[in-house]
Each structure stands twice: as structure tokens, then as C-alpha cells.
Write a protein that holds these residues in place. Structure first.
Motif, PDB file in Angstrom:
ATOM      1  N   ARG A   1       2.088   6.277  -7.284  1.00  0.00           N
ATOM      2  CA  ARG A   1       0.937   6.979  -7.781  1.00  0.00           C
ATOM      3  C   ARG A   1       1.566   8.478  -7.688  1.00  0.00           C
ATOM      4  N   GLN A   2       2.011   8.917  -6.647  1.00  0.00           N
ATOM      5  CA  GLN A   2       2.450  10.386  -6.407  1.00  0.00           C
ATOM      6  C   GLN A   2       3.623  10.663  -7.236  1.00  0.00           C
TER       7      GLN A   2
ATOM      8  N   SER B   1       0.852  -1.254   0.065  1.00  0.00           N
ATOM      9  CA  SER B   1      -0.065   0.103   0.065  1.00  0.00           C
ATOM     10  C   SER B   1       0.830   1.138   0.020  1.00  0.00           C
ATOM     11  N   ARG B   2       1.787   1.257   0.747  1.00  0.00           N
ATOM     12  CA  ARG B   2       2.789   2.226   0.669  1.00  0.00           C
ATOM     13  C   ARG B   2       3.429   2.763  -0.479  1.00  0.00           C
TER      14      ARG B   2
ATOM     15  N   SER C   1       2.459   1.606  -3.346  1.00  0.00           N
ATOM     16  CA  SER C   1       1.427   1.890  -4.543  1.00  0.00           C
ATOM     17  C   SER C   1       1.179   3.497  -4.192  1.00  0.00           C
ATOM     18  N   THR C   2       1.068   4.271  -3.054  1.00  0.00           N
ATOM     19  CA  THR C   2       0.772   5.519  -2.930  1.00  0.00           C
ATOM     20  C   THR C   2       1.965   6.178  -3.257  1.00  0.00           C
TER      21      THR C   2
ATOM     22  N   ARG D   1      -3.216  -0.621   6.224  1.00  0.00           N
ATOM     23  CA  ARG D   1      -3.580   0.577   5.663  1.00  0.00           C
ATOM     24  C   ARG D   1      -4.633   0.117   4.361  1.00  0.00           C
TER      25      ARG D   1
END
Length: 877
Positions: free
Chosen positions: A388-389, A381-382, A384-385, A471
Motif C-alpha cells: 500500500r505504501q 499484513s506486513r 499488505s502495508t 498484526r
């Protein structure tokens, strides 16, 4: 010289300066080539032979090679840049245009051709850079030239980035200042391949890809070796890790027994998490490579018109490298993620057996697998974020790129949510099977609580913490729903024949309140099925038997004496505790049943506190998600967390109400209830009723002194209360402070009801004068002090607030105040909210009845006051 003087007036091109810069550039390039030649040979020898011996004193580490290369090539580029600027200043080239150099004369062509030939030799910079990107590391075991794994010095990556930039700048110069016909001539005469910006960008992308694979290789290889070993032994990877953990723990225990334990005794014996570790290393290294490139890409700004092309090339190189690293990292992460579930025994157990009861070792294996799965979800999750950013892909690539990692994260989160609730259910069921009374505080051996409450709280907190760590909103929502169910207050639960599904039902059935696990109770039940049992609602009758020294009462009185009928259907645990414990099990002694009831009440208080704590935990999760962001979509995301928070807060209130109901039933059983007033005063509240009914309150000064004697009141009112079962159990420190307070409140309420019942509803009307009112006031104060003393005995706990006890006496205190008035009209001066709908105040009708008890109050005066009270009440409405 004469030639220069002839050209100077018409062609001010600075011939001497140009020639000087050309010569300096050629010398610098040649010197750099010779200086770097040993490094190139070493790299080639190492690539071909695997090892080489160095006879000179140079340092041939990766960092030194990269640093020396950068130093030399910086000098080369500086010389080339000076030459280019001189050409631009002389008007021979235009840096704003590409391949558009116009040759005005033969003389200009000569000097420009010489400069172009020199600049073409600067391709040496790009050629050396390509060799470095393709070379193998001399410092690390494998992979390209890179920073030392675990080393403090990080210079190679920065050097390689600068070398890539220099190579791009030189390649761009070829297309900018060299005429196309001159460039073709140089290309035909040049044996080596021409370095283009595209080849440099592609080489740098492949170099970074090799760095990523090299850095993550040890962790992935270690996991692959574990999988191969597990396959050869026909077991799970988790079995190998568990065996290794046990071996380490055994070695530590042996060293401790021998007194040879090292100082580092805290060496971790926790289970390794190879899959999560491999993914963490992989995505961590990818992030460490991507972040500097993203910062470089975002920080590039063209200050001049001539820099736009090179800035665009550098941004292109950064973006393509970032996308290359991101794609490679996601592909490898998906591969590792696919290995996880087949390698875990715990996951296999859950998939095969579902919610069936498991052994303790299996639960540990399952929990270990879920710990790793939760951490794996968090890492995915970390990243992936972060991706994306940071990656900032084009809209055309966003949908296709990164979808595999998102799918893996979704799949892992879904499986985790399912397995977490299954594990929590298995742990709760095991806690039920092992439930016994447990100590609440050290040093208080009699204060116990059902272990199921403590265990359920621990299971819930662990599950929530793990779910929050993923998360994943889905995981937190799923676990939150399970938590609200396991603490849910279901009025229909506890029915005979149903399996226990939550804490409330366990308390209703008295699970863990007797000093034997339910399994042992079941065994005893099967061993003695033929034994005759007492009726289920026999507690009050048994208590009367005890106080009457074993006198037998007939069956008709048994039903009248029980207070269990007044217990609510959802909270009537007395049938399980006081009767046959779960319907037909072993009959326990009176003291055992009382101990079980005290333990159960403590469990209800603990359940209330647990629900409040869990509600606070969900509230913190809501605050974390909404912190600094008031977006409506985020509010929708937290709606399920808010629901869980509010549900648990509601459950806490329900457990508090259950405590009140249970204490009310217990006080009725132990101290006497309304339907037991026909007995002979053996119970303390029955005794209080008989005392007030027989007490004379029409006194003179002499009789008042004898009637108010402390010893008399202590013996006839207070002593029976102090000898009651509740006071004895509290004195043995068997009750939590909240339970004691509730008992004191309930006994205070019962006492006030008895006194008011005698004053207002008794068939024999009491007569009062001012001396009798003083006597009643003292008796009420003694009762208040007794019940407050019950709460305040020993250490004063934070919950021990006697204001709620005194509130129960408000109505009696009002009656006493009325009886102590000099005349009825004085009551109008008091500020009581008469008949205001508050249960703690007397109604207007009750005030009239109390006033009529004073023999010296005239009826007309009473009626006048009551009429005034009614008129005031109408005005208020």
C-alpha cells in the motif's frame, strides 16, 4: 579539405569532428558485438541444449555475463552519446524536439544520414538486453539470469536495470534526432525488429516476473511435494511434519544416550511451517525486487528539459514492473493461503469438534497450526502495508488490485481469532481437569498454588503474544475479550451444577486446591456415594472438636460456631473446601482442608498478580499502537485494548477484595469471630477478649510491676496467638507473603475491635488510672510486635510492609493516648482528625466514653473538652 574550407564560413558544423565521432561509434559497437558474441552463443546453446562446454578461459556465470555486457554496452552508449552531443553542438539536431529535425541542405543531409545510420546500429544495445532477459540462468538451477540464490554478491539485478536504462535511452534517441524519412529508410534496410521503448519496458517486466517465480519456486515446490505425499498417504501435511519432528527428536535422544551428541545439539526440532515459509519467501523476494525499483522511481529527477522524456519512460518502466511483481506475488500468495486450512489436522479438529475436550496430542497439533496461521497473518499484513505504501497505484486500479490479498488476510485473521479462542478454551478446560497444588518457589516445598492459576496465565500470555504477532486488530480484540472473561469476577458464578468457566469460579469451588486432580476426586466420589457426609458449614465446629480433644457439641452450637455465614456469597469457598468439597464428594481431614484453604488463598494472590501482569501487557500493546501518532482514528482502534487493560486492572482489585473476604472468614473460623464470643476462650481471639474483660487497670505502682511482667503477658496473651492455627501454618511456610500480610492485618483489626468493644461496649465498665493506661499501652505494643513479627519472619519480602498492620491499631492507640493524658484538655493539643469519616480515628462520642474510663477525670472537664471538639468539628464542616 578545400570542401571543408568552402563550407566553414557558412556551415560551421565541424565535419571532421562529426566524422571522427561516427567512426569511433561504429568501431566501438562492432568491437562490443564481437566481444559479446561468445556470451550470446553460450546463452543460446544453454537454452537449446541444456548444457554446453566452454573451451576458452572466460567466466560464464550470470554475474560475469551481466557485468561484461554492461561494460561493453556502456562504452557503446558513451560513443553514441558523444556523437549525439557533437550533432547538437553543430546545430544539426535539436535535443528538445522529437522527430522534428529539419534538413537545410544536401550536405547536412549526408552527415546526418551517416550519423543516423550509426545510431541505428546502436539498437544492438537493446537487442542484447532483450536476449539477456529471455536467456536462462547459467549459475542457478533454473530461471532467468539473476543473482545467485543465497550468494553474497548481488550485481546482476543492478546490471540488468542499467542495461534497461541504456536500451531505453538509445530507443529514445532514435525518436529524437533521426528524421522520420531517414528512420523509415533504416527500418526497411534493417533485418532485425526495431527496438521500441514499449518493448523494452515489457521485456524488463517479464524478466522481473521470471526472477520472482524462480526465487520462490523452491519453497513453493517443496510445499507442493509435501501435499502430494500427504495425498498419497491419505493424511494431512501436518501429520508428515509431526512424524519428521518425532524422528529428529528420537535421533537426538539416541545420540544423547550414547554420549555422541554433536556440539550443535540445539538443532531445531520445532515443527516446520511450510505454508508460512513459502509465503514468506515469496513476499520477501517480491519486496526485495520492488524496493530498489521504488527507490529508483522516486529518485528520478529531470535536471534538463531534454531529460524529461527519458525520465518519464524510466518511471513508467519502474511503475509497471512494480505493479507486475505485486500482482504476481499476491496471486501466488492467495494460492498458497488457500492450501493452508485443508493441510492442517489441528484446524480440521477444531472445525469438526468445536469446544469438545481434546487429547494432549491434538492440542499440540492445534497449537502448531495456530502458530503457523499467526505467522502467516503477520507476513500477509506486513506485505499488505508495504504494498500500500510502495506500489502507489493509480486511483482507478487501487480498488481492483490487491483485493485478493486483503480478502485472504481478512479471512485468515477471522479464522485465527475463532480458532485461537477455541484452543485457549480447550487448554483451560484441560488445565482444570489436571489441576493440583503446585510449588511456587523452589526450596519451599510447602508453599503451593492451584495449578489452574499458573496454567491460565500461561495460556493467556501465549494467546495474546500470538494474536499481537498477527498484526490483526480483530485477533487482538477477540483474544482480549476472552482473556477478560476467563479472569472475570462473576458474583453469580460457582453455583451448584454449573461447569467451571473461569479462574474465579475454579477458586470458588476449590479446584486444584486438594492434592488430587478433579477427575480423581470425581472417581472417588462415585465409588463412595453412599458415605455419610458432614454438614457443609462445619469447619468451625470441626476445629472446636479438635481443640477440645474430640468433645462432641450439639447441633445447636454447630450453627452458632461457624464463621462461614459472614463470607460473601461470591467468595464463600468454604462450603466446598471445609465441607464436602464440591457438594457431596469425599470428606477430607481438618489439616487437608486447611492446606487447601492456604493453597486457595495463594491462588487468589497469584490471580491478582496475573491480572496486573496481563493488564500491563495490554497497556504495552496500546502504547505500541499509539507511539508517535495521536490520530483520533488510532485512538479508536485501541479502544478495545484499553477496555481489556482496564477490565483486567479491575479484576485485579476484585481478587484483592476477595482475598480480604476469604482471610476475614478464615480468621473468624480459626481464631474466633463476633458470634463465637459465648464460647470458653479456646480460640486465640476469644482468649484475648476474656483476658481484656478480666484484666484490672486500676493499679498502684506495686501491682503494676507484677501485672506488666513479661512472662505473664507472654503466657496469657501472646502464647495463645502464637499457638493459633494461622501462626502454625505461616510458620510451616504455606502462605504467600501477601496472604501473610493480609492475615496479620485482619488479626490486628479483630484484636483492636475486641479491645475497643471491651472498653466502649462492655456491660462491666473498666476503670483506669495512669498505671492502668501504661499497662494497656504495653499490651497493645506486644500485640503489634507479634503481628508484625508474623509478617517479618524469615526473609523480608518486598510486600512485607508493616505500616498497614500498624494502621489497624490507630483507634486503639488513640484510646491509649487518651487514657494516658494528665487532664482531658490535653487532648485538644493533638492533631487527630476527629470524626472526619476515617475508620482509623475515634469519633467524638467514643472519645468521651474513653475519657470517662479514667476515674480521676472530672465529668465537667470531659464535657468541656468534648464540647470544644464538637464546636471545632462544626467549624471544619
Amino acid at each position: 579539405m578545400d570542401h571543408q574550407q568552402e563550407l566553414s564560413p557558412c556551415h560551421p558544423i565541424g565535419v571532421e569532428s562529426i566524422m571522427e565521432k561516427i567512426q569511433n561509434c561504429q568501431v566501438t559497437i562492432e568491437e562490443s558485438r564481437r566481444y559479446l558474441l561468445p556470451y550470446v552463443k553460450v546463452l543460446l546453446e544453454d537454452e537449446n541444449n541444456g548444457s554446453s562446454a566452454h573451451n576458452d578461459s572466460r567466466d560464464y556465470s550470470d554475474a560475469e555475463i551481466a557485468d561484461e555486457s554492461l561494460h561493453c554496452l556502456e562504452e557503446c552508449y558513451a560513443a553514441v552519446n558523444i556523437l549525439v552531443n557533437q550533432l547538437a553542438d553543430s546545430g544539426l539536431v535539436n535535443l528538445e524536439q522529437s522527430n522534428n529535425v529539419q534538413l537545410n541542405s544536401e550536405e547536412e543531409n549526408v552527415y546526418l544520414l551517416m550519423a543516423a545510420t550509426c545510431i541505428a546500429k546502436a539498437d544492438f544495445i537493446g537487442q542484447h538486453f532483450l536476449k539477456l532477459t529471455e536467456a536462462d540462468s547459467l549459475s542457478n538451477d533454473s530461471g532467468p539470469i539473476d543473482d545467485i540464490v543465497g550468494g553474497e554478491s548481488k550485481v546482476v539485478q543492478s546490471c540488468m536495470a542499467r542495461l534497461a536504462e541504456l536500451s531505453l535511452r538509445v530507443a529514445h534517441l532514435r525518436t529524437t534526432i533521426i528524421p522520420s524519412e531517414v528512420s523509415k529508410t533504416n527500418d526497411e534496410n534493417d533485418d532485425e525488429e526495431v527496438i521500441t521503448p514499449d518493448s523494452i519496458i515489457d521485456a524488463y517486466c517479464q524478466y522481473q516476473r521470471r526472477c520472482l517465480r524462480s526465487r520462490s519456486k523452491p519453497a513453493i515446490s517443496s510445499l507442493a511435494e509435501l501435499r502430494q505425499l500427504a495425498t498419497s498417504q491419505n493424511c494431512f501435511v501436518s501429520d508428515l511434519l509431526e512424524e519428521d519432528r518425532r524422528r529428529q527428536q528420537y535421533d537426538i535422544d539416541i545420540n544423547n544416550d550414547d554420549g555422541n551428541a554433536p556440539v550443535e545439539e540445539s538443532v531445531t526440532t520445532a515443527r516446520a511451517q511450510p505454508h508460512a515459509q513459502a509465503v514468506t519467501v515469496l513476499l520477501g523476494e517480491a519486496s526485495s525486487l520492488i524496493q530498489p525499483l521504488a527507490a529508483w522511481r522516486d529518485g528520478l529527477i529531470s535536471s534538463q528539459q531534454s531529460d524529461k522524456d527519458i525520465v518519464s519512460l524510466l518511471q513508467q518502466m519502474c511503475q509497471e514492473t512494480i505493479e507486475m511483481l505485486d500482482n504476481e506475488a499476491q496471486k501466488l500468495a492467495v494460492t498458497i493461503g488457500a492450501w493452508f486450512r485443508p493441510d492442517q489436522r489441528g484446524i480440521s479438529i477444531l472445525e469438526q469438534n468445536g469446544n469438545e475436550r481434546q487429547e494432549a496430542a491434538d492440542l499440540l497439533s492445534i497449537e502448531s497450526s495456530l502458530e503457523e496461521m499467526a505467522f502467516l497473518c503477520q507476513v500477509l499484513s506486513r506485505y499488505s502495508t508495504f504494498s500500500r505504501q510502495t506500489v502507489l497505484r493509480d486511483d482507478s486500479n487501487k480498488e481492483s488490485s490487491g483485493s485478493e490479498l486483503r480478502n485472504l488476510l481478512t479471512e485468515q485473521s477471522l479464522h485465527y481469532s475463532t480458532f485461537e479462542t477455541r484452543l485457549a478454551t480447550l487448554q483451560f478446560n484441560q488445565a482444570l481437569s489436571l489441576a493440583t497444588p503446585q510449588l511456587i518457589e523452589l526450596g519451599r516445598p510447602s508453599l503451593k498454588v492451584p495449578s489452574i492459576v499458573e496454567d491460565a496465565h500461561f495460556v493467556c500470555v501465549r494467546a495474546i503474544d500470538r494474536a499481537a504477532g498477527t498484526r490483526s486488530e480483530r485477533a487482538v480484540w477477540t483474544v482480549g475479550h476472552w482473556v477478560t472473561e476467563v479472569w472475570g469476577v462473576d458474583p453469580g458464578s460457582g453455583m451448584s451444577g454449573e461447569s467451571v468457566k473461569n479462574v474465579y469460579q475454579a477458586l470458588i469451588e476449590g479446584v486444584g486446591c486438594i492434592g488430587e486432580p478433579p477427575d480423581v476426586q470425581d472417581n472417588q466420589h462415585h465409588a463412595g456415594q453412599g458415605a455419610k457426609t458432614k454438614p457443609e458449614n462445619a469447619f468451625a465446629a470441626a476445629l472446636l472438636d479438635a481443640v477440645d480433644d474430640g468433645d462432641v457439641h450439639d447441633g445447636k452450637n454447630d450453627h452458632a460456631r461457624t464463621g462461614l455465614k459472614s463470607a460473601p456469597a461470591s467468595g464463600g469457598i468454604s462450603s466446598a473446601l471445609w465441607g464436602t468439597l464440591g457438594g457431596g464428594r469425599k470428606v477430607h481431614s481438618l489439616q487437608t482442608r486447611i492446606d487447601a484453604e492456604m493453597c486457595c488463598l495463594n491462588g487468589i494472590v497469584a490471580s491478582e498478580n496475573s491480572c496486573q501482569a496481563l493488564s500491563t501487557l495490554f497497556s504495552e500493546l496500546v502504547d505500541e499502537q499509539l507511539e508517535g501518532d495521536e490520530d483520533i482514528s488510532d485512538a479508536k482502534k485501541t479502544s478495545m485494548l484499553t477496555f481489556a487493560r482496564d477490565e483486567l486492572a479491575s479484576h485485579a482489585r476484585s481478587y484483592h477484595n476477595l482475598l480480604k473476604q476469604r482471610v476475614r472468614t478464615l480468621v473468624s473460623d480459626v481464631c474466633g469471630a463476633d458470634d463465637l464470643f459465648d464460647c470458653d476462650g479456646k480460640l486465640c481471639l476469644q482468649n484475648l477478649r476474656l483476658f481484656v474483660e478480666n484484666e484490672v487497670y486500676y493499679l498502684n505502682a506495686s501491682s503494676f510491676r507484677s501485672m506488666e511482667d513479661e512472662e505473664r503477658l507472654e503466657a496469657e496473651i501472646i502464647a495463645p496467638i502464637r499457638r493459633s492455627q494461622i501462626f502454625e501454618e505461616v510458620g510451616r511456610d504455606k502462605c504467600d507473603a501477601a496472604v501473610v500480610l493480609q492475615m496479620a492485618e485482619e488479626m490486628s483489626l479483630k484484636s483492636t475491635e475486641i479491645i475497643l468493644s471491651v472498653l466502649l461496649k462492655s456491660e462491666r465498665t473498666k476503670e483506669f488510672n495512669d498505671w492502668g493506661a501504661l499497662l494497656l499501652s504495653k499490651q497493645v505494643r506486644l500485640l503489634q510486635n507479634t503481628y508484625c513479627g508474623l509478617v517479618l519472619r524469615g526473609d523480608i519480602d518486598a510486600v512485607s510492609n508493616t505500616s498497614t498492620i500498624l494502621t489497624q491499631f490507630n483507634r486503639v492507640n488513640q484510646a491509649v493516648s487518651i487514657l494516658q493524658l494528665e487532664k482531658p484538655s490535653d487532648w485538644l493539643m493533638f492533631a487527630y482528625k476527629i470524626d472526619g469519616g476515617d475508620d482509623t480515628n475515634l469519633t467524638a462520642e467514643e472519645i468521651k466514653k474513653v475519657m470517662s474510663l479514667r476515674v480521676d477525670f472530672l465529668e465537667d472537664a470531659i464535657n468541656k473538652v468534648c464540647s470544644q471538639i464538637s464546636a471545632n468539628q462544626v467549624c471544619k464542616k
